[in-house]
Design an enzyme around this catalytic site. Structure first.
Site, short mmCIF file in Angstrom:
data_model
loop_
_atom_site.label_atom_id
_atom_site.label_comp_id
_atom_site.label_asym_id
_atom_site.label_seq_id
_atom_site.Cartn_x
_atom_site.Cartn_y
_atom_site.Cartn_z
N HIS A 1 12.82 3.40 -48.58
CA HIS A 1 14.11 2.70 -48.64
C HIS A 1 14.08 1.65 -49.75
CE1 HIS A 1 17.64 0.41 -47.56
NE2 HIS A 1 18.01 1.48 -46.88
N LYS B 1 2.64 -11.64 -65.67
CA LYS B 1 3.30 -12.92 -65.96
C LYS B 1 4.51 -12.72 -66.87
CE LYS B 1 -0.18 -13.98 -69.43
NZ LYS B 1 -1.44 -14.67 -69.66
N LYS C 1 24.17 3.49 -37.07
CA LYS C 1 24.93 2.29 -37.48
C LYS C 1 25.34 1.50 -36.23
CE LYS C 1 24.80 2.39 -41.88
NZ LYS C 1 24.32 1.34 -42.74
N GLY D 1 26.08 6.68 -43.65
CA GLY D 1 26.18 5.96 -42.38
C GLY D 1 27.64 5.87 -42.01
N GLY D 2 28.35 4.96 -42.71
CA GLY D 2 29.78 4.77 -42.45
C GLY D 2 30.57 6.06 -42.61
N ASP E 1 16.70 5.80 -39.09
CA ASP E 1 17.00 4.45 -38.62
C ASP E 1 17.67 3.67 -39.73
OD1 ASP E 1 16.03 4.45 -36.04
OD2 ASP E 1 14.04 3.69 -36.58
N GLU F 1 17.51 0.56 -42.00
CA GLU F 1 16.28 -0.09 -42.47
C GLU F 1 16.07 -1.46 -41.82
OE1 GLU F 1 18.98 0.30 -44.17
OE2 GLU F 1 19.49 -1.58 -45.17
C1 1AE Z 1 20.90 2.49 -50.59
C2 1AE Z 1 20.60 2.70 -49.13
C3 1AE Z 1 21.82 2.94 -48.30
C4 1AE Z 1 21.60 2.60 -46.85
O1 1AE Z 1 20.51 2.35 -46.42
C5 1AE Z 1 22.73 2.53 -45.96
O2 1AE Z 1 22.50 2.00 -44.78
C6 1AE Z 1 23.96 3.00 -46.28
O3 1AE Z 1 24.97 2.96 -45.38
P1 1AE Z 1 26.43 3.49 -45.70
O4 1AE Z 1 26.32 4.98 -45.91
O5 1AE Z 1 26.89 2.82 -46.94
O6 1AE Z 1 27.23 3.15 -44.49
#
Ligand code: 1AE
Length: 384
Positions: free
Chosen positions: A250, A84, A133, A340-341, A160, A162
């Protein structure tokens, strides 16, 4: 035997009084108003303030909770130490320390740093992970092509996104089957081992069976949104001997908690105790930056104390090859570089993006043989 919890509030000269009140409220409650005999009996259950300190702007206090007040699970430990109290916006939980007798009830990671390295047969450099992505709304053919492109560039682990659950266009069992086939094909042609972490999703009571189905279908790792399901759920999955693949935790939703609980506790110590092999968190440099001292505390909590296997920190979000020198300087080589990007956005595509990351690592480690893709990536992201 006791658990100690450290809290932070805005600086006040009344810290000892505040701490005393909390220590009572979270344990025996109205202790001071009870008859002497009852007070004596309850002493063994009472929280005890063990220290108070100040910085210029904050006050910290540590409370010791008797071990017999809790049961060996996250639910009771977190409810006792911050249940709490978490509803009070002015208090932040900074750290928890469990005695070894309690910590040993949590088996921790099955694989850890060493086990994941052995699966990949990569022992001397940071691991590279990439993320699917633009995958929602796409079919299995698109997914397979993205997987091939990422692996072609020398990625160690593909995960994958998330937000990609079990869904009709790319059902997770099909993803597992395709992943296994593509990974096997790549191993046979290049000798390179890799893992594909599939998001484990669905109703909570069905997660174990779903994990086993995915593994049976060929999943080589699992991605788990631990803070939407809960730490005890991760702990159950991780301690199940039949779930014999690495688990990636994640941090989705953890940001809803970080104003009240330190990043290092949430994404370092607790995740490791719960049994994940990799912990993802926003790096101190990228698009969602974790404060550096908190990010480094996650790194430290991934490896210490030594009651369970060290796990791999995964500083993430907005990572591109230009950040590799900083990541290796700050996290060493027992780290997973995750993008990812930064992979898919490479001017020459995902395979080139993956190669750029591998080249950036080789350059920092002084073993670079080629840097073509790295140079294009550095040019593309030089303004960030
Ligand atoms: C903190 C987790 C980052 C993540 O899951 C994710 O999808 C990052 O993507 P980018 O690397 O920023 O494109």
């Amino acid at each position: 035997m006791s658990i100690t919890a450290t809290y932070e509030i805005s600086r006040t000269d009344r810290v000892a009084t505040v701490a005393e009140k909390i220590a009572l409220e979270l344990t025996v409650g109205t202790w001071t108003e009870l008859p002497h005999l009852e007070q004596e009996q309850l002493k063994a259950y009472r929280g005890e303030v063990v220290s108070t300190t100040h910085t210029e702007t904050t006050s910290r206090f540590t409370i010791r909770y008797p071990l017999h007040n809790v049961t060996p699970d996250f639910s009771s430990i977190l409810t006792t130490t911050f249940g709490k109290l978490s509803l009070d916006d002015s208090v932040r939980l900074i750290d928890l320390t469990l005695p070894e007798t309690l910590a040993s009830e949590f088996p921790g990671a099955k694989f850890g740093v060493q086990g994941v390295r052995e699966l990949l047969d990569v022992h001397d450099r940071p691991l590279v992970m990439s993320i699917f992505k633009g995958i929602i709304g796409r079919d299995l053919r698109f997914l397979e092509q993205q997987l091939r492109d990422q692996l072609a560039g020398g990625i160690d682990i593909v995960k994958d996104d998330e937000i990609l659950y079990d869904n009709p266009l790319t059902p997770s069992l099909e993803r597992a089957k395709i992943g296994a086939a593509v990974i096997q094909e790549q191993f046979e042609t290049t000798g390179k081992r890799s893992l594909y972490a599939i998001t484990l999703s669905g109703p909570v009571f069905g997660l174990r069976d779903q994990a086993l189905r995915l593994i049976e279908a060929g999943a080589t790792a699992l991605l788990f949104n631990v803070y939407t399901y809960g730490l005890d759920t991760l702990r159950e999955l991780a301690s199940d001997p039949t779930i014999n693949v690495p688990i990636l935790a994640h941090p989705a939703f953890a940001g809803a908690l970080t104003s009240s609980i330190s990043h290092s506790l949430l994404l370092g110590k607790l995740i490791r105790l719960a049994g994940a092999d990799l912990t993802l968190f926003p790096s101190p440099y990228g698009s969602l930056a974790t404060p550096p001292d908190e990010a480094f505390a996650i790194r430290d909590g991934s490896a210490r104390p030594h009651w369970t296997k060290p796990i791999l920190p995964v500083p993430s979000a907005g990572i591109h090859p230009g950040l590799i020198p900083d990541i290796i300087r700050d996290f060493g080589t027992d780290v997973v570089i995750n993008a990812g990007g930064g992979i898919h956005g490479h001017p020459d595509g995902a395979a080139a993006g993956a190669r750029a990351f591998r080249q950036a690592i080789e350059q920092v480690l002084g073993v670079a043989s080629q840097t073509n893709e790295l140079e294009s990536a550095l040019k593309a992201w030089s303004k960030q």
